[in-house]
Design a protein around this motif. Sequence first.
Motif, PDB file in Angstrom:
ATOM      1  N   ARG A  89      43.639  -3.254 -83.011  1.00  0.00           N
ATOM      2  CA  ARG A  89      42.096  -3.443 -82.414  1.00  0.00           C
ATOM      3  C   ARG A  89      41.260  -2.216 -82.185  1.00  0.00           C
ATOM      4  O   ARG A  89      40.238  -2.442 -81.587  1.00  0.00           O
ATOM      5  CB  ARG A  89      42.073  -4.500 -81.228  1.00  0.00           C
ATOM      6  CG  ARG A  89      42.985  -5.880 -81.187  1.00  0.00           C
ATOM      7  CD  ARG A  89      42.680  -6.626 -79.824  1.00  0.00           C
ATOM      8  NE  ARG A  89      43.050  -5.701 -78.623  1.00  0.00           N
ATOM      9  CZ  ARG A  89      43.833  -5.918 -77.777  1.00  0.00           C
ATOM     10  NH1 ARG A  89      44.686  -6.866 -77.742  1.00  0.00           N
ATOM     11  NH2 ARG A  89      43.991  -4.949 -76.706  1.00  0.00           N
ATOM     12  N   SER A  98      55.469  -1.264 -72.133  1.00  0.00           N
ATOM     13  CA  SER A  98      55.052  -2.374 -72.969  1.00  0.00           C
ATOM     14  C   SER A  98      56.034  -3.159 -73.780  1.00  0.00           C
ATOM     15  O   SER A  98      56.144  -4.339 -73.717  1.00  0.00           O
ATOM     16  CB  SER A  98      53.688  -2.352 -73.661  1.00  0.00           C
ATOM     17  OG  SER A  98      53.898  -1.207 -74.703  1.00  0.00           O
ATOM     18  N   SER A 115      51.814   0.139 -82.877  1.00  0.00           N
ATOM     19  CA  SER A 115      51.595  -0.445 -81.598  1.00  0.00           C
ATOM     20  C   SER A 115      50.630  -1.699 -81.506  1.00  0.00           C
ATOM     21  O   SER A 115      49.430  -1.444 -81.983  1.00  0.00           O
ATOM     22  CB  SER A 115      51.003   0.564 -80.446  1.00  0.00           C
ATOM     23  OG  SER A 115      50.558  -0.187 -79.433  1.00  0.00           O
ATOM     24  N   GLY A 116      50.861  -2.949 -81.055  1.00  0.00           N
ATOM     25  CA  GLY A 116      50.197  -4.009 -81.421  1.00  0.00           C
ATOM     26  C   GLY A 116      48.647  -3.847 -81.276  1.00  0.00           C
ATOM     27  O   GLY A 116      47.894  -4.077 -81.941  1.00  0.00           O
ATOM     28  N   SER A 117      48.312  -3.415 -79.837  1.00  0.00           N
ATOM     29  CA  SER A 117      47.044  -3.208 -79.527  1.00  0.00           C
ATOM     30  C   SER A 117      46.319  -2.182 -80.591  1.00  0.00           C
ATOM     31  O   SER A 117      44.888  -2.316 -80.395  1.00  0.00           O
ATOM     32  CB  SER A 117      47.039  -3.031 -77.952  1.00  0.00           C
ATOM     33  OG  SER A 117      47.581  -1.977 -77.800  1.00  0.00           O
ATOM     34  N   ASP A 126      44.929  -3.250 -67.128  1.00  0.00           N
ATOM     35  CA  ASP A 126      46.229  -3.179 -68.291  1.00  0.00           C
ATOM     36  C   ASP A 126      47.436  -3.170 -67.765  1.00  0.00           C
ATOM     37  O   ASP A 126      47.505  -3.675 -66.549  1.00  0.00           O
ATOM     38  CB  ASP A 126      46.046  -1.675 -68.618  1.00  0.00           C
ATOM     39  CG  ASP A 126      45.203  -1.618 -70.259  1.00  0.00           C
ATOM     40  OD1 ASP A 126      45.176  -2.639 -70.860  1.00  0.00           O
ATOM     41  OD2 ASP A 126      44.801  -0.565 -70.559  1.00  0.00           O
ATOM     42  N   ALA A 127      48.500  -2.960 -68.345  1.00  0.00           N
ATOM     43  CA  ALA A 127      49.686  -2.983 -67.973  1.00  0.00           C
ATOM     44  C   ALA A 127      50.121  -1.733 -66.900  1.00  0.00           C
ATOM     45  O   ALA A 127      50.753  -1.008 -67.433  1.00  0.00           O
ATOM     46  CB  ALA A 127      50.861  -3.142 -69.086  1.00  0.00           C
ATOM     47  N   ALA A 173      41.677  -5.156 -73.587  1.00  0.00           N
ATOM     48  CA  ALA A 173      41.621  -6.333 -73.793  1.00  0.00           C
ATOM     49  C   ALA A 173      40.844  -7.241 -72.864  1.00  0.00           C
ATOM     50  O   ALA A 173      40.987  -6.898 -71.705  1.00  0.00           O
ATOM     51  CB  ALA A 173      43.037  -6.929 -74.072  1.00  0.00           C
ATOM     52  N   LEU A 210      48.118 -11.666 -66.856  1.00  0.00           N
ATOM     53  CA  LEU A 210      48.979 -10.605 -67.378  1.00  0.00           C
ATOM     54  C   LEU A 210      50.116 -10.211 -66.172  1.00  0.00           C
ATOM     55  O   LEU A 210      51.145 -10.197 -66.581  1.00  0.00           O
ATOM     56  CB  LEU A 210      48.090  -9.753 -67.966  1.00  0.00           C
ATOM     57  CG  LEU A 210      48.817  -8.258 -68.326  1.00  0.00           C
ATOM     58  CD1 LEU A 210      49.847  -8.618 -69.568  1.00  0.00           C
ATOM     59  CD2 LEU A 210      47.694  -7.101 -68.562  1.00  0.00           C
ATOM     60  N   LYS A 260      44.324 -10.965 -73.192  1.00  0.00           N
ATOM     61  CA  LYS A 260      45.576 -10.159 -73.312  1.00  0.00           C
ATOM     62  C   LYS A 260      46.463 -10.760 -74.569  1.00  0.00           C
ATOM     63  O   LYS A 260      46.862 -11.720 -74.362  1.00  0.00           O
ATOM     64  CB  LYS A 260      45.970  -9.767 -71.954  1.00  0.00           C
ATOM     65  CG  LYS A 260      45.077  -9.536 -70.663  1.00  0.00           C
ATOM     66  CD  LYS A 260      44.579  -8.235 -71.024  1.00  0.00           C
ATOM     67  CE  LYS A 260      43.703  -7.764 -69.737  1.00  0.00           C
ATOM     68  NZ  LYS A 260      43.249  -6.758 -69.684  1.00  0.00           N
ATOM     69  N   TYR A 261      47.021  -9.611 -75.055  1.00  0.00           N
ATOM     70  CA  TYR A 261      48.273  -9.711 -75.899  1.00  0.00           C
ATOM     71  C   TYR A 261      49.561  -9.436 -74.935  1.00  0.00           C
ATOM     72  O   TYR A 261      49.620  -8.476 -74.665  1.00  0.00           O
ATOM     73  CB  TYR A 261      48.124  -8.757 -77.059  1.00  0.00           C
ATOM     74  CG  TYR A 261      49.471  -8.081 -77.495  1.00  0.00           C
ATOM     75  CD1 TYR A 261      50.367  -9.132 -78.183  1.00  0.00           C
ATOM     76  CD2 TYR A 261      49.551  -6.831 -77.811  1.00  0.00           C
ATOM     77  CE1 TYR A 261      51.529  -8.483 -78.953  1.00  0.00           C
ATOM     78  CE2 TYR A 261      50.764  -6.228 -78.264  1.00  0.00           C
ATOM     79  CZ  TYR A 261      51.652  -7.046 -78.788  1.00  0.00           C
ATOM     80  OH  TYR A 261      52.714  -6.573 -79.496  1.00  0.00           O
ATOM     81  N   TRP A 262      50.378 -10.198 -74.931  1.00  0.00           N
ATOM     82  CA  TRP A 262      51.472 -10.042 -73.670  1.00  0.00           C
ATOM     83  C   TRP A 262      52.534 -10.976 -74.322  1.00  0.00           C
ATOM     84  O   TRP A 262      52.599 -12.182 -74.270  1.00  0.00           O
ATOM     85  CB  TRP A 262      51.145 -10.245 -72.336  1.00  0.00           C
ATOM     86  CG  TRP A 262      52.181  -9.579 -71.548  1.00  0.00           C
ATOM     87  CD1 TRP A 262      52.885 -10.253 -70.755  1.00  0.00           C
ATOM     88  CD2 TRP A 262      52.578  -8.177 -71.495  1.00  0.00           C
ATOM     89  NE1 TRP A 262      53.827  -9.219 -70.055  1.00  0.00           N
ATOM     90  CE2 TRP A 262      53.410  -7.993 -70.391  1.00  0.00           C
ATOM     91  CE3 TRP A 262      52.049  -7.043 -72.050  1.00  0.00           C
ATOM     92  CZ2 TRP A 262      53.920  -6.719 -70.253  1.00  0.00           C
ATOM     93  CZ3 TRP A 262      52.465  -5.709 -71.771  1.00  0.00           C
ATOM     94  CH2 TRP A 262      53.424  -5.605 -70.887  1.00  0.00           C
ATOM     95  N   HIS A 285      56.796  -7.068 -73.249  1.00  0.00           N
ATOM     96  CA  HIS A 285      56.619  -7.949 -74.366  1.00  0.00           C
ATOM     97  C   HIS A 285      57.737  -8.816 -74.449  1.00  0.00           C
ATOM     98  O   HIS A 285      58.017 -10.061 -74.500  1.00  0.00           O
ATOM     99  CB  HIS A 285      56.330  -7.302 -75.780  1.00  0.00           C
ATOM    100  CG  HIS A 285      54.798  -6.783 -75.751  1.00  0.00           C
ATOM    101  ND1 HIS A 285      53.613  -7.797 -75.783  1.00  0.00           N
ATOM    102  CD2 HIS A 285      54.401  -5.733 -75.950  1.00  0.00           C
ATOM    103  CE1 HIS A 285      52.565  -6.908 -75.886  1.00  0.00           C
ATOM    104  NE2 HIS A 285      53.218  -5.667 -75.811  1.00  0.00           N
TER     105      HIS A 285
HETATM  106  O1  PMV Z   1      49.947  -2.345 -77.693  1.00  0.00           O
HETATM  107  P1  PMV Z   1      50.955  -2.650 -76.833  1.00  0.00           P
HETATM  108  O2  PMV Z   1      52.444  -3.262 -77.367  1.00  0.00           O
HETATM  109  O3  PMV Z   1      51.173  -1.308 -75.890  1.00  0.00           O
HETATM  110  O4  PMV Z   1      50.653  -3.733 -76.027  1.00  0.00           O
HETATM  111  C1  PMV Z   1      49.750  -3.648 -74.968  1.00  0.00           C
HETATM  112  C2  PMV Z   1      49.392  -4.902 -74.204  1.00  0.00           C
HETATM  113  C3  PMV Z   1      48.114  -4.861 -73.140  1.00  0.00           C
HETATM  114  O5  PMV Z   1      47.632  -3.399 -73.130  1.00  0.00           O
HETATM  115  C4  PMV Z   1      48.764  -4.998 -71.906  1.00  0.00           C
HETATM  116  C5  PMV Z   1      47.435  -5.984 -73.525  1.00  0.00           C
HETATM  117  C6  PMV Z   1      46.467  -5.936 -74.657  1.00  0.00           C
HETATM  118  O6  PMV Z   1      46.272  -6.866 -75.180  1.00  0.00           O
HETATM  119  O7  PMV Z   1      46.126  -4.793 -74.860  1.00  0.00           O
END
Ligand code: PMV
Length: 360
Positions: free
Chosen positions: A170, A223, A165-167, A314-315, A29, A273, A32-34, A227
Motif C-alpha cells: 500500500r 507482526s 511485507s503485506g502492508s 498500529d501494532a 491503515a 486490531l 486494518k490488515y490482520w 498474523h
Molecule cells: O505488513 P505487516 O505484515 O507488518 O502487517 C501490518 C499490520 C498492521 O500494521 C497492524 C495493520 C495494517 O493494515 O497496516
Amino acid sequence: MTETNFIPSEYSNEISDGKVTYKSPSNIALVKYWGKKENQIPANPSISFTLNACATTTSISYKKLASKASDYSFDLLFEGKPKEDFKPKIEIFLNRIEMYLPFLKDFHFTIETSNSFPHSSGIASSASGMSALALCLMAVEKELNPEMSRDFFNKKASFLARLGSGSACRSIEGDLIQWGNHADTDGSSDLYGIKYPYELHPIFKNYHDTILLVDKGQKQVSSTIGHDLMHNHPFAKNRFDQAHENLTKLKRVFSEGNLKSFIDIVESEALTLHAMMMTSLPYFVLMKPNTLEIINKIWVFRESSKTNVCFTLDAGANVHVLYPENEKEEVFQFIKNELVVYCENGQYICDRIGFGAKKM
Ligand code: PMV
C-alpha cells in the motif's frame, strides 16, 4: 490478473551496470490488515492513507556478473554502515520474488538504505523499506524491458512489495490505497494495492497524522506472529466480515465527507486490531498506559472542541492522531498542550497524507 502475469518473458535489453534510487513512504491503515493466508494473501481487505514524511530512501547499484551466480550477491548498507543482521530478511525476500525477477542472480547489488524517521522510534519501517526495495528492483527490470507501462510497473512493484511485507504493497502510490479482494470495490485484488477508485471528498485532502511516540522500544510481538494468531482465533470470521463491511461503509463516508462516521469506523478498527491481540492465544497487550491516557484526552477534547480529531493505532503503543486541514491549528495546539507529555522524551512526528513513492 494472476501471479503468472508477473513472470516476465525474455528481456529486450542488455544492461551492465547502473544505479537507481527510490524514496518510498510509510502508510497508516484505516481498515486494518490482520491475519493472512499463504503467500502473503490477506485474510481481509484493508485501506490506508499513504504518508509523506515517514519514508525510506533506498539505492541499488548493480553490476552484471561474468556468469549467473548460484546465490544472491549483495552488500547492504543501512545509514551508511554495513548491516549484516538485515541481510537474512532480504535474502528471504529475494527468494520469494526470484521467479518474478529472473535476473536477480545475474548481478551484484549494493543496497544502501536509510529512514527519514529516527532509528528505533517504534515506527515500523517494513512498509516503506520493502516498497522502496521493490521499486528499485522494478527500476532495474524496467531497464531490461523499457516498454513496460507505468501502470504495470506500479502493480508489479506493489505485488513484489507485498511479498516482503503485506502492508508495503500500500506504499507505492497515494493518497488512499486499498488492498485485498472486496466485492464493492472494482479492480481490488489480493495481489497488490490499488488507488482508491471512487470519489474522495475534499475534506480528506491534506489530512494530518501526528504520530505520538509513546514507546520507542522494539515491538514485543512481530507482526508475523500476530498474523499467525488469527488462525483458529475465536473471533476471526466475524472480524474478517467486519473489515469488508467497514470498507463498504467507508465508500459513502469518503464521497460525502461524513467525518462523524469516519471517526467511528477508524477508531473502532484500531481498537478491534488490539482486541484481536488481547483475545488470541497466547494473548498480548501492546498498548501502554500512556496510549490510553492519550485516547481518553482525545475523546474529551473532541467533545468540548467539536473538532473531528481521532486516533488510530498500529501494532504497537504509538498513537496516530488524525485531523483535517481546516482544524490543524486548534488540534495541533491541543496536541502540544495536552498530549506530548505522554510521549517518550516528548517525541512526535508531524506527518500528513502523501502521494506515494518518488524516483530520485
Ligand atoms: O505488513 P505487516 O505484515 O507488518 O502487517 C501490518 C499490520 C498492521 O500494521 C497492524 C495493520 C495494517 O493494515 O497496516
